[in-house]
Scaffold this motif. Structure first.
Motif, short mmCIF file in Angstrom:
data_model
loop_
_atom_site.label_atom_id
_atom_site.label_comp_id
_atom_site.label_asym_id
_atom_site.label_seq_id
_atom_site.Cartn_x
_atom_site.Cartn_y
_atom_site.Cartn_z
N UNK B 15 0.84 -1.20 0.00
CA UNK B 15 0.00 0.00 0.00
C UNK B 15 0.88 1.25 0.00
N UNK B 18 2.22 2.42 -3.28
CA UNK B 18 1.28 3.07 -4.19
C UNK B 18 1.47 4.56 -4.21
N UNK B 19 1.44 5.13 -5.39
CA UNK B 19 1.42 6.59 -5.42
C UNK B 19 -0.06 6.95 -5.47
N UNK B 20 -0.50 7.59 -4.41
CA UNK B 20 -1.93 7.91 -4.36
C UNK B 20 -2.23 9.11 -5.22
N UNK B 21 -2.54 8.86 -6.40
CA UNK B 21 -2.90 9.93 -7.31
C UNK B 21 -4.19 9.53 -7.98
N UNK B 22 -4.62 10.37 -8.86
CA UNK B 22 -5.85 10.06 -9.56
C UNK B 22 -5.55 10.00 -11.03
N UNK B 23 -5.77 8.85 -11.59
CA UNK B 23 -5.31 8.66 -12.95
C UNK B 23 -6.41 8.28 -13.89
N UNK B 24 -5.95 7.96 -14.95
CA UNK B 24 -6.60 7.29 -16.03
C UNK B 24 -7.41 8.14 -16.95
N UNK B 25 -7.00 9.36 -16.98
CA UNK B 25 -7.45 10.21 -18.06
C UNK B 25 -6.20 10.95 -18.48
N UNK B 43 -1.29 13.17 -16.99
CA UNK B 43 -2.43 12.40 -16.49
C UNK B 43 -3.28 13.29 -15.58
N UNK B 44 -4.44 12.77 -15.21
CA UNK B 44 -5.38 13.58 -14.43
C UNK B 44 -4.81 14.05 -13.09
N UNK B 45 -3.80 13.33 -12.58
CA UNK B 45 -3.21 13.76 -11.30
C UNK B 45 -2.06 14.74 -11.52
N UNK B 178 -8.99 15.27 -9.82
CA UNK B 178 -10.21 14.75 -9.19
C UNK B 178 -10.31 15.34 -7.79
#
Lengths: 201, 207
Positions: B15, B18-25, B43-45, B178
């Motif tokens: 855990x 993990x890079x806590x970001x917001x992706x996938x756009x 990316x979105x982050x 996000x």
């Protein structure tokens, strides 16, 4: 994992929508009002999990939790994942509306397969077997989602083949993570709420 | 017990990794300055889209240039076409962003500027016929000065606009991020939609 608008060919998009509509129809027929709260919780978990990403090479992979959703919901995972993806497309423009069908199928169907293959091994009395089954559900569902995404790209354009190979290889580390997360959640749920594994999906 | 501790530690390590970001756009920010097209993919982050393919197309679908983004997600291509273009960022895994660019102002205006200068020359010559020769020479000088001035203005503007572009990109990245309220809103929608479905199902099962 979320295929964007403008990437796939119309036949692939239409097939995706067709398969998702079949999945949704089966799910809605099976769905009882008692199961809906579980669908809501898991749909929310999926909605958030997909936002956590790990940069891998030029792209990034993210948690999907489709194995966990699948093993707990069976066919109902189509409802949970469809709703999660719809809201992600609406709020964050992840994926898109034309690709919603194929994206739902790519993520939900491997979960359904895991449900039928592995759920029978998840039992309170054998914790190790339950953990391994949970791990495999998470691991295989993630790889399955990667495989179906790659297949969608391959069917659109053959030159995507190299990308498809990269995509599947890139998803192996995240599949391990997904397997571990699913395994731990399965063991934890068996301790605090074992009845969730008794309901029919 | 030891196995449980190791597994627990492994879980937290995973855990933590993990890079806590917001992706996938994937987003594309692109500028056109004369023959230069520059921009950034992210990316979105806000994480840069590294080594991603950039393709430049005419609106008729003809590919005229291609390159890849650098470590910062930035790119630059030179094109000769003056018409409106379509820039495509391919981030792999089915992620794609497109941005349409208007026709080059410089290219389109170059001819117009020359035309305006000629008009101005003839206007001046009509009004001051007695200094015709001098005026022509002066006009030529004015034209040269204009070009020089244009170059200087362009240089200064490019320096000044550099920071503006950076700020604008940062603002765009912030807008694409996000937000916490979006996530809460999304969960609210899920509960709302499925609550409605539960009510309908319960009514059906009762009947």
């Amino acid at each position: 994992m979320h295929i964007s608008e403008g990437v796939l060919s119309p036949p692939v998009l239409i097939t995706g929508w067709g398969l998702t509509l079949i999945g949704l129809t089966i799910a809605l027929k099976k769905l009882s009002h008692r199961k809906i709260s579980e669908v809501a919780v898991l749909s929310s978990a999926f909605f958030i999990a997909s936002l956590i990403h790990v940069p891998i090479g030029p792209s990034a992979a993210h948690l999907v939790l489709n194995g966990m959703v699948g093993i707990l919901l069976g066919w109902n995972s189509f409802v949970a994942i469809f709703l999660g993806l719809l809201l992600q497309a609406l709020f964050f423009q992840f994926g898109g509306f034309t690709t919603l069908g194929i994206n739902t199928f790519n993520m939900a169907f491997p979960g359904v397969i895991s449900y039928y293959l592995l759920k029978r091994f998840i039992r309170g009395e054998n914790q190790k077997l339950s953990f391994i089954s949970g791990f495999l559900a998470g691991f295989l569902s993630m790889l399955g989602a990667g495989f179906f995404t790659a297949l969608s790209l391959y069917l659109t354009e053959k030159k995507f083949l190299i990308l498809c190979e990269t995509l599947i290889i890139a998803h192996i580390p995240i599949a391990v993570v997904e397997g571990l997360v699913t395994g731990f959640i399965v063991v934890y749920l068996l301790k605090i709420k074992p009845e969730v594994f008794k309901n029919e999906g | 017990m030891r196995v449980k501790i190791i597994l627990g530690l492994l879980f937290f390590c995973v855990l933590f990794l993990y890079s806590y970001g917001f992706a996938h756009k994937v987003n594309l920010f692109v500028f056109r300055e004369g023959e230069k097209i520059s921009g950034e993919g992210y990316f979105a982050n806000g994480a840069p889209c590294m080594k991603c393919a950039i393709e430049v197309y005419t609106l008729k679908g003809k590919k005229i240039a291609q390159t890849t983004t650098d470590e910062k997600g930035r790119f630059e291509v030179r094109i000769k076409e003056k018409e409106p273009l379509l820039v495509r960022l391919i981030a792999g895994e089915g992620h794609l962003a497109e941005e349409k660019l208007e026709g080059s102002i410089e290219g389109a205006s170059n001819d117009k500027t020359k035309e305006n200068i000629t008009k101005k020359e003839s206007f001046d010559l009509q009004n001051k016929k007695d200094v015709e020769n001098i005026k022509i020479n002066n006009s030529k000088n004015v034209e040269i000065d204009r070009e020089m001035l244009k170059g200087v203005v362009k240089e200064v503007l490019s320096e000044e606009l550099g920071s503006f572009k950076e700020n604008f990109l940062e603002l765009k990245k912030d807008l694409n991020r996000v937000m916490f309220q979006d996530i809460i809103g999304g969960i609210g929608y899920i509960i709302g939609v499925l609550g409605l479905l539960a009510k309908l199902k319960a009514r059906k099962e009762k009947a």
